[in-house]
Enzyme design. Structure first.
Site, short mmCIF file in Angstrom:
data_model
loop_
_atom_site.label_atom_id
_atom_site.label_comp_id
_atom_site.label_asym_id
_atom_site.label_seq_id
_atom_site.Cartn_x
_atom_site.Cartn_y
_atom_site.Cartn_z
N VAL A 1 41.08 47.11 29.35
CA VAL A 1 39.73 46.96 28.56
C VAL A 1 39.06 48.25 28.46
CG1 VAL A 1 39.30 44.60 29.57
CG2 VAL A 1 38.66 46.53 30.99
N TYR B 1 42.58 48.76 44.08
CA TYR B 1 42.35 48.05 42.67
C TYR B 1 41.35 48.81 41.94
CZ TYR B 1 41.86 44.72 38.96
OH TYR B 1 41.90 44.11 37.66
N SER C 1 43.67 47.95 33.09
CA SER C 1 45.13 47.10 33.36
C SER C 1 46.17 47.71 33.08
CB SER C 1 44.86 45.58 32.48
OG SER C 1 43.65 45.00 33.29
N TYR D 1 47.64 39.43 28.18
CA TYR D 1 46.96 38.29 28.94
C TYR D 1 47.19 37.13 28.00
CZ TYR D 1 44.48 42.48 30.09
OH TYR D 1 43.84 43.78 30.19
N LYS E 1 48.36 48.08 35.92
CA LYS E 1 49.01 46.97 36.69
C LYS E 1 50.54 47.12 36.64
CE LYS E 1 45.27 43.69 36.23
NZ LYS E 1 43.97 43.66 35.63
N1 GLN Z 1 39.30 46.73 35.75
C1 GLN Z 1 39.26 45.63 35.01
C2 GLN Z 1 38.78 44.40 35.51
O1 GLN Z 1 39.27 44.22 36.82
C3 GLN Z 1 40.64 45.70 34.47
C4 GLN Z 1 40.76 44.41 33.33
C5 GLN Z 1 41.40 44.56 32.02
O2 GLN Z 1 41.79 45.91 31.92
N2 GLN Z 1 41.80 43.69 31.35
O3 GLN Z 1 38.27 43.35 35.32
#
Ligand code: GLN
Length: 304
Positions: free
Chosen positions: A258, A188, A63, A240, A66
């Site tokens: 993650v 994505y 993430s 988050y 992003k």
């Molecule tokens: N690729 C992960 C997902 O879409 C990214 C989520 C994350 O890093 N929090 O679930």
């Protein structure tokens, strides 16, 4: 401030705390990463680099990507982006579906999955080869042409990313996603699979510590006003549904993934990247948060 001594102290003090977390396994390729990996890198606006641990080992930034895609879209369409995505903390998990129904398919912010999928949709509409463009952009920010997508991680997520498919199809039913879901999620899943080490991440985010301009090349990535807005988003949504607690404990804008990475900045001073794969319930690196909390506590530096 002796940053080398400071991060070595953090490394020693926090490396064992990872034991209380769990490496992400819902993306099968991530489960294979050694749980005891640990790295910290600090890059200052004076061009100094300090690091400790596994700072040369690339990991899946997930993430954290992003932020990169948001910048690309924000550069092209500017404030129009707020017609399609909100800018409030979600208060729910990064991959939650619940709010989307109540809020007519408009994601709360660009740093949760639903928001990033809308950003990917925007990039698919605006850019001919968005995967290539994103890779070039990240390479230029990190000043490193060796950065690659990890095709294995992207494929693993494509096979198992049912929640992301659900989010994308659900948003498409509201008209929030305009391109084919497969195409949007291909971008994505690739962005999430970008493999970088903490040195590269700290370098790539340094421009944000310098009001949007790369301090070395002098290239303006975002103007100061837009850089300010992105830092505000990172502070309020980058971790988050743990963003409030992180602001309380650490006090600087940050973004997690993650894969166990977190990158954060202290305006006009430095960027710092940490990596430790075991995660807490919110999906954030346990040892990473601890290390960052001690970093701002011991150095007495934060935005507050
Ligand atoms: N690729 C992960 C997902 O879409 C990214 C989520 C994350 O890093 N929090 O679930």
């Amino acid at each position: 401030m002796d940053y080398q001594q400071l991060i070595e102290r953090l490394y020693q003090e926090t490396k064992d705390l990872a034991a209380s977390g769990k490496v992400a396994s819902y993306i099968p390729a991530l489960a294979d990463v050694p749980a005891n990996s640990f790295a910290i890198s600090v890059k200052t606006c004076k061009n100094e680099l300090f690091n400790v641990g596994d700072h040369r080992i690339p990991f899946s930034i997930q993430s954290i990507s992003k932020v990169f895609t948001f910048i690309l879209a924000f550069k092209i369409i500017g404030p129009e982006i707020w017609n399609r995505i909100g800018r409030e903390p979600s208060g729910s998990a990064f991959n939650s579906l619940i709010q989307l129904e109540i809020e007519q398919g408009v994601p709360r912010n660009p740093l949760i999955n639903a928001g990033a999928i809308v950003v990917a949709d925007i990039l698919v509409s605006l850019i001919k080869n968005p995967k290539q463009k994103l890779l070039e952009f990240v390479r230029s920010l990190a000043d490193d042409d060796n950065i690659l997508y990890d095709k294995g991680v992207a494929a693993s997520e494509k096979e198992t990313g049912h929640r992301n498919y659900a989010l994308a199809h659900f948003m498409k039913s509201f008209g929030t996603i305009t391109n084919p879901v497969e195409e949007v999620l291909d971008l994505y899943f690739h962005q999430c699979s970008l493999a970088m080490n903490t040195d590269q991440l700290a370098r790539a985010f340094l421009f944000l510590a310098n009001e949007g301009t790369n301090p070395f090349t002098k290239e303006e990535i975002l103007n100061p006003s837009r850089a300010k807005r992105l830092k505000a988003l990172m502070l309020t949504t980058g971790m988050y549904n743990e963003s409030g607690d992180f602001a309380f404990r650490v006090g600087i804008p940050a973004k997690s993934g993650v894969g166990g990475g977190i990158v954060a900045i202290i305006p006009n001073q430095l960027s710092i990247a940490v990596w430790s794969p075991p995660l807490n319930a919110a999906g954030n690196s346990v040892a990473g948060i601890e290390a960052l909390e001690r970093f701002t506590t011991y150095s007495e530096k934060s935005i507050f």
